[in-house]
Design a protein around this motif. Structure first.
Motif, PDB file in Angstrom:
ATOM      1  N   ASP A 357       0.803  -1.227   0.000  1.00  0.00           N
ATOM      2  CA  ASP A 357       0.000   0.000   0.000  1.00  0.00           C
ATOM      3  C   ASP A 357       0.834   1.273   0.000  1.00  0.00           C
ATOM      4  OD1 ASP A 357       1.013  -0.285   2.540  1.00  0.00           O
ATOM      5  OD2 ASP A 357      -0.899   0.019   3.582  1.00  0.00           O
ATOM      6  N   ALA A 358       2.124   1.168  -0.351  1.00  0.00           N
ATOM      7  CA  ALA A 358       3.013   2.347  -0.323  1.00  0.00           C
ATOM      8  C   ALA A 358       2.503   3.457  -1.233  1.00  0.00           C
ATOM      9  CB  ALA A 358       4.431   1.946  -0.720  1.00  0.00           C
ATOM     10  N   ALA A 359       2.204   3.128  -2.476  1.00  0.00           N
ATOM     11  CA  ALA A 359       1.730   4.144  -3.431  1.00  0.00           C
ATOM     12  C   ALA A 359       0.404   4.735  -2.973  1.00  0.00           C
ATOM     13  CB  ALA A 359       1.589   3.530  -4.821  1.00  0.00           C
ATOM     14  N   GLU A 360      -0.462   3.899  -2.421  1.00  0.00           N
ATOM     15  CA  GLU A 360      -1.774   4.368  -1.961  1.00  0.00           C
ATOM     16  C   GLU A 360      -1.624   5.403  -0.842  1.00  0.00           C
ATOM     17  OE1 GLU A 360      -5.677   2.624   0.418  1.00  0.00           O
ATOM     18  OE2 GLU A 360      -4.209   1.237  -0.442  1.00  0.00           O
ATOM     19  N   LYS A 361      -0.749   5.117   0.124  1.00  0.00           N
ATOM     20  CA  LYS A 361      -0.555   6.038   1.256  1.00  0.00           C
ATOM     21  C   LYS A 361       0.016   7.376   0.784  1.00  0.00           C
ATOM     22  CE  LYS A 361       0.188   2.616   4.941  1.00  0.00           C
ATOM     23  NZ  LYS A 361       1.199   2.022   5.859  1.00  0.00           N
ATOM     24  N   ILE A 362       1.006   7.316  -0.096  1.00  0.00           N
ATOM     25  CA  ILE A 362       1.640   8.549  -0.582  1.00  0.00           C
ATOM     26  C   ILE A 362       0.647   9.352  -1.411  1.00  0.00           C
ATOM     27  CG2 ILE A 362       3.487   9.477  -2.040  1.00  0.00           C
ATOM     28  CD1 ILE A 362       5.134   6.963  -1.200  1.00  0.00           C
ATOM     29  N   ALA A 363      -0.084   8.681  -2.287  1.00  0.00           N
ATOM     30  CA  ALA A 363      -1.070   9.367  -3.136  1.00  0.00           C
ATOM     31  C   ALA A 363      -2.133  10.051  -2.290  1.00  0.00           C
ATOM     32  CB  ALA A 363      -1.718   8.369  -4.089  1.00  0.00           C
ATOM     33  N   ARG A 364      -2.586   9.383  -1.249  1.00  0.00           N
ATOM     34  CA  ARG A 364      -3.621   9.955  -0.388  1.00  0.00           C
ATOM     35  C   ARG A 364      -3.118  11.232   0.290  1.00  0.00           C
ATOM     36  NH1 ARG A 364      -4.119   6.229   3.555  1.00  0.00           N
ATOM     37  NH2 ARG A 364      -5.035   4.765   2.080  1.00  0.00           N
ATOM     38  N   GLU A 365      -1.854  11.200   0.732  1.00  0.00           N
ATOM     39  CA  GLU A 365      -1.283  12.377   1.395  1.00  0.00           C
ATOM     40  C   GLU A 365      -1.094  13.526   0.411  1.00  0.00           C
ATOM     41  OE1 GLU A 365      -0.147  14.435   4.767  1.00  0.00           O
ATOM     42  OE2 GLU A 365      -1.003  12.427   4.610  1.00  0.00           O
ATOM     43  N   ILE A 366      -0.633  13.207  -0.785  1.00  0.00           N
ATOM     44  CA  ILE A 366      -0.447  14.249  -1.816  1.00  0.00           C
ATOM     45  C   ILE A 366      -1.784  14.903  -2.142  1.00  0.00           C
ATOM     46  CG2 ILE A 366       0.089  14.606  -4.261  1.00  0.00           C
ATOM     47  CD1 ILE A 366       2.288  12.468  -3.959  1.00  0.00           C
ATOM     48  N   LEU A 367      -2.814  14.107  -2.338  1.00  0.00           N
ATOM     49  CA  LEU A 367      -4.128  14.657  -2.666  1.00  0.00           C
ATOM     50  C   LEU A 367      -4.687  15.491  -1.515  1.00  0.00           C
ATOM     51  CD1 LEU A 367      -5.740  11.634  -4.539  1.00  0.00           C
ATOM     52  CD2 LEU A 367      -5.221  13.888  -5.511  1.00  0.00           C
ATOM     53  N   SER A 368      -4.473  15.020  -0.286  1.00  0.00           N
ATOM     54  CA  SER A 368      -4.947  15.755   0.881  1.00  0.00           C
ATOM     55  C   SER A 368      -4.298  17.139   0.961  1.00  0.00           C
ATOM     56  CB  SER A 368      -4.653  14.953   2.155  1.00  0.00           C
ATOM     57  OG  SER A 368      -4.999  15.697   3.306  1.00  0.00           O
ATOM     58  N   ILE A 369      -2.986  17.185   0.770  1.00  0.00           N
ATOM     59  CA  ILE A 369      -2.275  18.471   0.800  1.00  0.00           C
ATOM     60  C   ILE A 369      -2.684  19.333  -0.388  1.00  0.00           C
ATOM     61  CG2 ILE A 369       0.022  19.530   0.602  1.00  0.00           C
ATOM     62  CD1 ILE A 369       1.113  17.086   2.180  1.00  0.00           C
ATOM     63  N   GLY A 370      -2.868  18.696  -1.545  1.00  0.00           N
ATOM     64  CA  GLY A 370      -3.278  19.428  -2.728  1.00  0.00           C
ATOM     65  C   GLY A 370      -4.642  20.081  -2.568  1.00  0.00           C
ATOM     66  N   VAL A 371      -5.602  19.341  -1.989  1.00  0.00           N
ATOM     67  CA  VAL A 371      -6.943  19.882  -1.753  1.00  0.00           C
ATOM     68  C   VAL A 371      -6.879  21.053  -0.781  1.00  0.00           C
ATOM     69  CG1 VAL A 371      -9.166  19.375  -0.672  1.00  0.00           C
ATOM     70  CG2 VAL A 371      -8.169  17.753  -2.292  1.00  0.00           C
ATOM     71  N   GLU A 372      -6.070  20.886   0.262  1.00  0.00           N
ATOM     72  CA  GLU A 372      -5.902  21.954   1.258  1.00  0.00           C
ATOM     73  C   GLU A 372      -5.323  23.219   0.630  1.00  0.00           C
ATOM     74  OE1 GLU A 372      -2.750  22.834   4.800  1.00  0.00           O
ATOM     75  OE2 GLU A 372      -3.511  20.783   4.647  1.00  0.00           O
ATOM     76  N   HIS A 373      -4.277  23.040  -0.208  1.00  0.00           N
ATOM     77  CA  HIS A 373      -3.628  24.185  -0.837  1.00  0.00           C
ATOM     78  C   HIS A 373      -4.542  24.843  -1.861  1.00  0.00           C
ATOM     79  CE1 HIS A 373      -0.711  26.195  -3.623  1.00  0.00           C
ATOM     80  NE2 HIS A 373      -0.179  26.568  -2.478  1.00  0.00           N
ATOM     81  N   GLU A 374      -5.274  24.012  -2.593  1.00  0.00           N
ATOM     82  CA  GLU A 374      -6.189  24.499  -3.612  1.00  0.00           C
ATOM     83  C   GLU A 374      -7.292  25.352  -2.991  1.00  0.00           C
ATOM     84  OE1 GLU A 374      -8.408  22.509  -7.487  1.00  0.00           O
ATOM     85  OE2 GLU A 374      -8.581  21.541  -5.526  1.00  0.00           O
ATOM     86  N   GLY A 375      -7.749  24.891  -1.812  1.00  0.00           N
ATOM     87  CA  GLY A 375      -8.831  25.606  -1.150  1.00  0.00           C
ATOM     88  C   GLY A 375      -8.375  26.903  -0.526  1.00  0.00           C
TER      89      GLY A 375
END
Length: 375
Positions: A357-375
């Motif tokens: 699940d390495a890629a899944e964990k990293i992708a989830r964190e990237i998207l979370s930070i991206g959504v935060e920054h986008e907002g």
């Protein structure tokens, strides 16, 4: 949302980026996120077809390699790096991503510096037990730091770190459905050894295999990735050594194994002989025992540290270059393949070491930070 990937010019940097991008695309689809754009910035695209398949837009940017030894090339590369930073500022500003994911390597430095100057959140991943110069520097300002080995924690601020393992492309995790036995023209009931020296090959590994060939082909079949520049030399030498040997066809040299071929070869392999870069994680994903031959002069001795970290997990034996010989290599191969109990134990250790699940964990964190920054 815009996500920018950046990394060095090797498969060890490129393919984990692809694994994370694949998972991001999957999570975007599952969560019905719209308008997500993926970009990759480096000195070369490495594999344009794979970038295209995963919807990643490539932006070329120069970078200079600063070597840890005296070389006149360092002088020229200082100017190349300076120009790369200036250009990266314009490219990154033009994209203005919501998050940058850095995989390390000198080619990632300009984009990461541009991201820092423009105050764009940065996430990095370190594949090795000892971080490279760029990741060690980027760790000081990165929002989150993903690591493959617990041994690497001491190099970074602990509050930023997560042990995720190394991302592996989904296609490398899928069993090969093709008839690998027929493709490689393999004999039944004869163990298979897969030799990987990296995409460029490894001369010292090739030499050890060649020196061992007369004995190897008596008991084993050898799928041998030689590296593109080494194929003809290996084939010529092997032909001479095995001229009168009735088992000479058991040696199967290839300059390079593409994804499909590697999946088939890994499926048939009873043992893998390899360097000790990020390939370790593919070997672990396959659940195969390994003999690792780390590069002696790798950055901060990271390959040697990687190899012994994996060996401590019980999934591999390590032969250092200074000790490598045909006799020692044959002895280690025999110790594993002639001992079913040892082989089974190593296979289990490899599977236990791998974190799917390495890629899944990293992708989830990237998207979370991206959504935060986008907002």
């Amino acid at each position: 949302m815009k996500i920018l990937f950046t990394g060095g010019v090797t498969g060890g940097h490129f393919y984990p980026i692809i694994a994370v991008a694949q998972e991001i695309n999957k999570q975007v689809k599952e969560n019905k996120l719209f308008g997500v754009e993926l970009y990759y910035i480096s000195t070369s695209p490495y594999n344009e077809g794979i970038l295209y398949e995963n919807g990643i837009i490539y932006r070329k940017n120069p970078a200079g390699k600063i070597r840890g030894y005296f070389s006149l090339l360092n002088v020229f590369d200082v100017f190349k790096t300076a120009w790369g930073v200036i250009r990266a500022l314009f490219v990154v500003f033009d994209i203005f991503p919501d998050v940058i994911f850095g995989k390390g390597g000198y080619a990632s430095f300009p984009a990461l510096l541009a991201g820092r100057i423009l105050k764009i959140p940065v996430v990095i991943h370190e594949s090795d037990t000892a971080p490279g110069k760029v990741n060690a520097w980027a760790g000081k300002f990165a929002r989150r730091i993903a690591l493959s080995y617990p041994e690497t924690i001491s190099y970074f601020p602990k509050e930023k770190v997560a042990i995720t393992g190394n991302p592996v492309r989904k296609e490398m995790l899928e069993p090969a459905t093709e008839d690998a036995e027929e493709y490689f023209n393999l004999e039944k009931n004869v163990p298979v050894i897969l030799v990987l020296g990296g995409s460029q090959g490894a001369q010292i590994v090739n030499n050890a295999i060649i020196d061992s060939l007369p004995q190897l082909v008596e008991r084993y079949q050898v799928i041998h990735q030689t590296g593109k520049k080494n194929l003809e030399e290996v084939k010529t030498t092997a032909d001479v050594l095995l001229l009168q040997n009735q088992n000479k066809y058991r040696h199967k040299p290839y300059d390079y194994l593409d994804t499909k071929e590697l999946r088939m070869a890994s499926q048939m392999a009873d043992l893998v002989i390899s360097r000790a870069g990020s390939t370790i994680f593919e070997i672990a994903a396959w659940g195969k025992p390994a003999v690792l031959i780390p590069i002696t002069n790798s950055n901060d001795d990271h390959q040697r540290k990687n190899a012994f970290a994996y060996a401590r997990a019980g999934a591999a034996f390590v032969i250092e270059e200074k000790n490598l010989s045909a006799n020692i290599l044959l002895s280690e191969i025999e110790r594993i393949l002639a001992n079913p109990e040892e082989k089974t134990k190593m296979e289990k250790a490899a599977k236990d070491f791998f974190k799917p699940d390495a890629a899944e964990k990293i992708a989830r964190e990237i998207l979370s930070i991206g959504v935060e920054h986008e907002g």
